[in-house]
Design a protein around this motif. Sequence first.
Motif: not given
Length: 131
Positions: A49, A51-53, A55-57, A59-61, A63
């Motif tokens: 959980k 790591r996924r969080s 990773y998503e952060l 990706q958002t940061t 971009s």
Amino acid sequence: MDQCTHEVRLQYWKNIISQCQARPEGQSAKQWLADNGICEQTYYLWQRKIRRSAYELMQTTHSDLVEPKEQSKISFAEIPIPHLHSTMEAASVEACIRPVAVIRTGSCSIAIATDIPETILAQILKEVSHA
């Protein structure tokens, strides 16, 4: 589970994961978890959980941080032209070039003939994309 409870658990498991990763050299994660009374499946569930969080952060940061290329930078591509022996020959070459495409970007226009070598066309397109 409400947001507050989730945040508290998330912080708790981040701490557990950090401690496990800082375990003594030579000790396996499985052994460290057993010694500390932590369920292995629960540990890996929260690790996934987190790591996924992260990773998503990321990706958002990422971009959001990508800066547009500066418009003021100018790059040039060398385009070899066969040596012409006379101005008369140069004039006749210019007269028979019939562009099949014209690329315009900013104040620059590039006319492209049908017989342009692929390598030169690729270089032109590469440079124009950065203009």
